[in-house]
Design a protein around this motif. Structure first.
Motif, short mmCIF file in Angstrom:
data_model
loop_
_atom_site.label_atom_id
_atom_site.label_comp_id
_atom_site.label_asym_id
_atom_site.label_seq_id
_atom_site.Cartn_x
_atom_site.Cartn_y
_atom_site.Cartn_z
N ILE A 10 0.83 -1.21 0.00
CA ILE A 10 0.00 0.00 0.00
C ILE A 10 0.87 1.25 0.00
CG2 ILE A 10 -1.65 1.33 1.39
CD1 ILE A 10 -2.88 -1.39 2.19
N ILE A 11 1.95 1.23 0.78
CA ILE A 11 2.88 2.36 0.78
C ILE A 11 3.45 2.57 -0.62
CG2 ILE A 11 5.15 3.12 1.62
CD1 ILE A 11 4.42 1.83 4.31
N ALA A 12 3.79 1.47 -1.29
CA ALA A 12 4.35 1.57 -2.64
C ALA A 12 3.33 2.15 -3.61
CB ALA A 12 4.81 0.19 -3.12
N LEU A 13 2.08 1.73 -3.50
CA LEU A 13 1.05 2.26 -4.39
C LEU A 13 0.83 3.75 -4.18
CD1 LEU A 13 -1.55 -0.64 -4.25
CD2 LEU A 13 -0.10 0.00 -6.18
N PHE A 20 6.79 9.33 -6.33
CA PHE A 20 8.03 8.96 -5.67
C PHE A 20 8.46 7.57 -6.15
CE2 PHE A 20 5.92 11.82 -2.60
CZ PHE A 20 6.88 12.82 -2.56
N GLY A 21 9.08 7.53 -7.30
CA GLY A 21 9.43 6.25 -7.92
C GLY A 21 10.43 5.44 -7.13
N LEU A 23 11.10 5.51 -3.86
CA LEU A 23 10.47 4.99 -2.65
C LEU A 23 9.50 3.86 -2.97
CD1 LEU A 23 10.00 5.27 0.42
CD2 LEU A 23 8.20 6.89 -0.12
N ALA A 24 8.77 4.00 -4.05
CA ALA A 24 7.82 2.97 -4.45
C ALA A 24 8.55 1.67 -4.80
CB ALA A 24 6.98 3.44 -5.64
N GLY A 25 9.65 1.78 -5.53
CA GLY A 25 10.42 0.60 -5.89
C GLY A 25 10.99 -0.11 -4.68
N THR A 26 11.48 0.67 -3.73
CA THR A 26 12.02 0.09 -2.50
C THR A 26 10.93 -0.61 -1.70
OG1 THR A 26 13.70 1.82 -2.41
CG2 THR A 26 13.29 0.60 -0.39
N ALA A 27 9.78 0.03 -1.58
CA ALA A 27 8.68 -0.56 -0.82
C ALA A 27 8.18 -1.85 -1.48
CB ALA A 27 7.54 0.44 -0.67
N VAL A 28 8.14 -1.88 -2.80
CA VAL A 28 7.73 -3.11 -3.50
C VAL A 28 8.76 -4.21 -3.26
CG1 VAL A 28 7.44 -4.14 -5.78
CG2 VAL A 28 6.32 -1.99 -5.25
N GLY A 29 10.02 -3.87 -3.30
CA GLY A 29 11.06 -4.87 -3.04
C GLY A 29 10.96 -5.46 -1.65
N ILE A 30 10.70 -4.60 -0.67
CA ILE A 30 10.55 -5.08 0.71
C ILE A 30 9.30 -5.95 0.83
CG2 ILE A 30 10.11 -4.33 3.08
CD1 ILE A 30 11.84 -1.87 2.47
N ALA A 31 8.22 -5.53 0.19
CA ALA A 31 6.98 -6.32 0.24
C ALA A 31 7.18 -7.70 -0.37
CB ALA A 31 5.86 -5.57 -0.48
N LYS A 32 7.89 -7.76 -1.50
CA LYS A 32 8.17 -9.05 -2.13
C LYS A 32 9.00 -9.95 -1.22
CE LYS A 32 8.25 -7.68 -7.01
NZ LYS A 32 9.14 -7.56 -8.17
N LEU A 33 10.02 -9.37 -0.61
CA LEU A 33 10.89 -10.13 0.28
C LEU A 33 10.11 -10.69 1.47
CD1 LEU A 33 13.81 -10.99 1.03
CD2 LEU A 33 13.93 -8.87 2.35
N ILE A 34 9.31 -9.87 2.10
CA ILE A 34 8.53 -10.32 3.25
C ILE A 34 7.53 -11.39 2.83
CG2 ILE A 34 6.84 -9.61 4.99
CD1 ILE A 34 8.29 -6.92 5.11
N PHE A 35 6.92 -11.24 1.66
CA PHE A 35 5.96 -12.22 1.17
C PHE A 35 6.63 -13.57 0.93
CE2 PHE A 35 3.48 -14.23 -2.27
CZ PHE A 35 2.27 -14.34 -1.61
#
Length: 53
Positions: A10-13, A20-21, A23-35
């Motif tokens: 949600i933060i990435a979206l 904020f590209g 920040l969005a890319g970093t948040a997506v990467g973290i979300a993928k890792l946690i998933f």
């Protein structure tokens, strides 16, 4: 853990919508890792449960 992954998604979206590209890319990467970690732990718990029986 899935709650954290959803939070980062949600933060990435929101960051992507605001432009904020980086920040969005970093948040997506973290979300993928946690998933992925959550899926691995889920699979390990299933295997451990089967072995105990």
């Amino acid at each position: 853990m899935l709650g954290w992954a959803l939070t980062f998604l949600i933060i990435a979206l929101i960051a992507a919508a605001l432009g904020f590209g980086g920040l969005a890319g970093t948040a997506v990467g973290i979300a993928k890792l946690i998933f992925v970690v959550a899926l691995i732990l889920f699979a390990l718990s299933i295997v451990a449960n089967i072995i105990r029986r």
